[in-house]
Design an enzyme around this catalytic site. Structure first.
Site, PDB file in Angstrom:
ATOM      1  N   LYS A  13       3.139  -5.124   1.642  1.00 55.27           N
ATOM      2  CA  LYS A  13       2.574  -6.492   1.774  1.00 55.27           C
ATOM      3  C   LYS A  13       4.009  -7.707   1.832  1.00 55.27           C
ATOM      4  O   LYS A  13       5.349  -7.214   0.387  1.00 55.27           O
ATOM      5  CB  LYS A  13       1.574  -7.013   0.640  1.00 55.27           C
ATOM      6  CG  LYS A  13       0.502  -6.356   1.026  1.00 55.27           C
ATOM      7  CD  LYS A  13      -0.840  -6.419   0.274  1.00 55.27           C
ATOM      8  CE  LYS A  13      -2.563  -5.764   0.445  1.00 55.27           C
ATOM      9  NZ  LYS A  13      -3.243  -5.694  -0.271  1.00 55.27           N
ATOM     10  N   TYR A  64      -8.336  -7.928   8.599  1.00 53.89           N
ATOM     11  CA  TYR A  64      -8.906  -7.989   7.580  1.00 53.89           C
ATOM     12  C   TYR A  64     -10.434  -8.851   7.783  1.00 53.89           C
ATOM     13  O   TYR A  64     -10.487  -9.015   6.947  1.00 53.89           O
ATOM     14  CB  TYR A  64      -8.825  -8.843   6.788  1.00 53.89           C
ATOM     15  CG  TYR A  64      -7.433  -7.887   5.996  1.00 53.89           C
ATOM     16  CD1 TYR A  64      -8.023  -6.533   4.854  1.00 53.89           C
ATOM     17  CD2 TYR A  64      -6.320  -8.902   5.416  1.00 53.89           C
ATOM     18  CE1 TYR A  64      -6.554  -6.750   3.920  1.00 53.89           C
ATOM     19  CE2 TYR A  64      -5.076  -7.852   4.650  1.00 53.89           C
ATOM     20  CZ  TYR A  64      -5.267  -7.145   3.745  1.00 53.89           C
ATOM     21  OH  TYR A  64      -4.633  -6.161   3.049  1.00 53.89           O
ATOM     22  N   PHE A  72     -11.849 -14.454  -1.563  1.00 58.68           N
ATOM     23  CA  PHE A  72     -10.499 -14.822  -1.315  1.00 58.68           C
ATOM     24  C   PHE A  72      -9.992 -14.395  -0.590  1.00 58.68           C
ATOM     25  O   PHE A  72      -8.685 -14.430   0.293  1.00 58.68           O
ATOM     26  CB  PHE A  72      -9.943 -13.291  -2.555  1.00 58.68           C
ATOM     27  CG  PHE A  72     -10.755 -12.377  -1.921  1.00 58.68           C
ATOM     28  CD1 PHE A  72      -9.957 -11.328  -0.733  1.00 58.68           C
ATOM     29  CD2 PHE A  72     -11.806 -11.553  -2.263  1.00 58.68           C
ATOM     30  CE1 PHE A  72     -10.823  -9.891  -0.658  1.00 58.68           C
ATOM     31  CE2 PHE A  72     -12.529 -10.225  -2.149  1.00 58.68           C
ATOM     32  CZ  PHE A  72     -11.504  -9.497  -1.086  1.00 58.68           C
ATOM     33  N   ARG A 117       1.104   1.899  -6.421  1.00 55.96           N
ATOM     34  CA  ARG A 117      -0.626   0.487  -7.614  1.00 55.96           C
ATOM     35  C   ARG A 117       0.368   0.240  -9.288  1.00 55.96           C
ATOM     36  O   ARG A 117      -0.227  -0.982  -9.667  1.00 55.96           O
ATOM     37  CB  ARG A 117      -1.226  -0.136  -7.145  1.00 55.96           C
ATOM     38  CG  ARG A 117      -1.518  -0.662  -5.575  1.00 55.96           C
ATOM     39  CD  ARG A 117      -3.058  -0.143  -4.600  1.00 55.96           C
ATOM     40  NE  ARG A 117      -2.848  -0.685  -3.415  1.00 55.96           N
ATOM     41  CZ  ARG A 117      -3.686  -1.110  -3.115  1.00 55.96           C
ATOM     42  NH1 ARG A 117      -4.963  -0.613  -3.334  1.00 55.96           N
ATOM     43  NH2 ARG A 117      -3.837  -2.144  -1.452  1.00 55.96           N
ATOM     44  N   ASN A 127      -1.276  -6.872  -4.867  1.00 55.01           N
ATOM     45  CA  ASN A 127      -1.158  -5.405  -4.965  1.00 55.01           C
ATOM     46  C   ASN A 127       0.074  -4.733  -4.093  1.00 55.01           C
ATOM     47  O   ASN A 127      -0.173  -3.561  -4.177  1.00 55.01           O
ATOM     48  CB  ASN A 127      -2.275  -4.664  -5.204  1.00 55.01           C
ATOM     49  CG  ASN A 127      -3.050  -5.146  -3.885  1.00 55.01           C
ATOM     50  OD1 ASN A 127      -2.326  -5.499  -2.156  1.00 55.01           O
ATOM     51  ND2 ASN A 127      -4.283  -4.616  -3.595  1.00 55.01           N
ATOM     52  N   HIS A 130      -0.447  -2.040   1.109  1.00 51.32           N
ATOM     53  CA  HIS A 130      -1.802  -1.472   2.678  1.00 51.32           C
ATOM     54  C   HIS A 130      -1.837   0.171   3.184  1.00 51.32           C
ATOM     55  O   HIS A 130      -1.126   0.322   3.334  1.00 51.32           O
ATOM     56  CB  HIS A 130      -1.939  -2.442   3.881  1.00 51.32           C
ATOM     57  CG  HIS A 130      -3.285  -2.036   4.031  1.00 51.32           C
ATOM     58  ND1 HIS A 130      -4.441  -2.558   4.266  1.00 51.32           N
ATOM     59  CD2 HIS A 130      -3.244  -1.656   5.810  1.00 51.32           C
ATOM     60  CE1 HIS A 130      -5.196  -2.032   5.190  1.00 51.32           C
ATOM     61  NE2 HIS A 130      -4.398  -1.219   5.871  1.00 51.32           N
ATOM     62  N   GLU A 141      -6.345   0.259  12.958  1.00 48.16           N
ATOM     63  CA  GLU A 141      -5.375  -0.992  12.621  1.00 48.16           C
ATOM     64  C   GLU A 141      -3.842  -0.419  13.432  1.00 48.16           C
ATOM     65  O   GLU A 141      -3.526  -1.732  13.887  1.00 48.16           O
ATOM     66  CB  GLU A 141      -4.776  -0.772  11.147  1.00 48.16           C
ATOM     67  CG  GLU A 141      -6.460  -1.019  10.732  1.00 48.16           C
ATOM     68  CD  GLU A 141      -6.122  -1.028   8.902  1.00 48.16           C
ATOM     69  OE1 GLU A 141      -6.831  -0.998   8.112  1.00 48.16           O
ATOM     70  OE2 GLU A 141      -5.192  -0.060   7.866  1.00 48.16           O
TER      71      GLU A 141
HETATM   72  P1  DAT Z   1      -7.900  -1.946  -0.084  1.00 45.64           P
HETATM   73  O1  DAT Z   1      -6.484  -2.822   0.203  1.00 45.64           O
HETATM   74  O2  DAT Z   1      -7.590  -1.112  -1.255  1.00 45.64           O
HETATM   75  O3  DAT Z   1      -8.086  -1.569   1.057  1.00 45.64           O
HETATM   76  P2  DAT Z   1      -9.405  -3.609   0.654  1.00 45.64           P
HETATM   77  O4  DAT Z   1      -9.811  -3.552   1.555  1.00 45.64           O
HETATM   78  O5  DAT Z   1     -10.969  -3.367  -0.365  1.00 45.64           O
HETATM   79  O6  DAT Z   1      -8.500  -3.205  -0.519  1.00 45.64           O
HETATM   80  O7  DAT Z   1      -9.365  -5.334   0.586  1.00 45.64           O
HETATM   81  C1  DAT Z   1      -8.350  -5.564   0.698  1.00 45.64           C
HETATM   82  C2  DAT Z   1      -7.377  -6.603  -0.382  1.00 45.64           C
HETATM   83  O8  DAT Z   1      -8.009  -7.367   0.060  1.00 45.64           O
HETATM   84  C3  DAT Z   1      -6.885  -5.881  -1.273  1.00 45.64           C
HETATM   85  O9  DAT Z   1      -6.337  -5.028  -1.102  1.00 45.64           O
HETATM   86  C4  DAT Z   1      -6.375  -7.623  -2.513  1.00 45.64           C
HETATM   87  C5  DAT Z   1      -7.182  -8.293  -1.592  1.00 45.64           C
HETATM   88  N1  DAT Z   1      -8.731  -8.205  -2.697  1.00 45.64           N
HETATM   89  C6  DAT Z   1      -9.703  -7.209  -3.083  1.00 45.64           C
HETATM   90  N2  DAT Z   1     -10.436  -7.526  -3.255  1.00 45.64           N
HETATM   91  C7  DAT Z   1     -10.057  -8.787  -3.874  1.00 45.64           C
HETATM   92  C8  DAT Z   1     -10.980  -9.068  -5.007  1.00 45.64           C
HETATM   93  N3  DAT Z   1     -11.923  -9.104  -5.646  1.00 45.64           N
HETATM   94  N4  DAT Z   1      -9.681 -10.374  -5.175  1.00 45.64           N
HETATM   95  C9  DAT Z   1      -8.416 -10.708  -5.240  1.00 45.64           C
HETATM   96  N5  DAT Z   1      -8.100 -10.337  -4.000  1.00 45.64           N
HETATM   97  C10 DAT Z   1      -9.263  -8.985  -3.002  1.00 45.64           C
HETATM   98 MG    MG Z   2      -8.813  -1.862   2.835  1.00 48.20          MG
END
Ligand code: DAT
Ligand code: MG
Length: 164
Positions: A13, A64, A72, A117, A127, A130, A141
């Site tokens: 990212k 996403y 968020f 991470r 973080n 991805h 994807e």
């Molecule tokens: P991951 O990236 O571990 O697959 P995800 O798909 O649930 O996690 O979410 C995508 C991204 O969105 C994640 O890397 C960071 C952001 N994100 C997720 N939960 C969040 C939150 N509670 N607050 C802020 N950003 C968040």
């Molecule tokens: Mg995810």
């Protein structure tokens, strides 16, 4: 190789790029024994100045899409378009699941030391990396970010030393 050989979509990212972590992340996947299939460095535009910019913003929103109703989501799309990202496809046995283990938890605070991470970031909204969460989402994807002709299949001479 076995039928469980998979491909996953991994992206460094904008914060990972800015913090100089591209090489470290590539190194971890390469040294593990996974094989690089595709890689591109791009900035996804939010400004819709031309047809390409519209298309690339759509790409991020599409990427996403499952999170579109989360509070968020707007901040996430803005963050992901705030600088260049390194998009990659990696291949290998169980690479989707193992890739997620290598990444750590979504929230870096819950990620163990030794994970990407866990070692390099602090907040969930920054973080740095991805990784696809299932084989199905990996396939979606990969086809979102790459054209079929951008995927490079090759036989690495190390395969026989990585797999039985
Ligand atoms: P991951 O990236 O571990 O697959 P995800 O798909 O649930 O996690 O979410 C995508 C991204 O969105 C994640 O890397 C960071 C952001 N994100 C997720 N939960 C969040 C939150 N509670 N607050 C802020 N950003 C968040
Ligand atoms: Mg995810």
């Amino acid at each position: 190789m076995s039928a469980k050989t998979e491909r996953t979509f991994i992206a460094v990212k904008p914060d990972g790029v800015q913090r100089g972590l591209m090489g470290e992340i590539i190194k971890r996947f390469e040294q593990k024994g996974f094989r690089l299939v595709a890689m591109k460095f791009l900035q996804v535009c939010v400004l819709m100045v031309d047809q390409d910019a519209v298309a690339s913003e759509d790409l991020l929103k599409q990427h996403y899409i499952d999170l579109k109703d989360r509070p968020f989501y707007p901040g996430l799309v803005k963050y992901m378009s705030s600088g260049p990202v390194l998009a990659m496809v990696w291949e290998g046995l169980n690479v989707v699941k193992t890739g997620r283990v290598m990444l750590g938890e979504t929230n870096p605070a819950d990620s163990k030391p030794g994970t990407i991470r866990g070692d390099f970031c602090i907040e969930v909204g920054r973080n740095i990396i991805h990784g696809s969460d299932s084989v199905d989402s990996a396939n979606t994807e990969i086809s979102l970010w790459f054209k079929p002709e951008e995927l490079v299949s090759f036989k690495s001479c190390a395969q026989q030393w990585i797999y039985e």
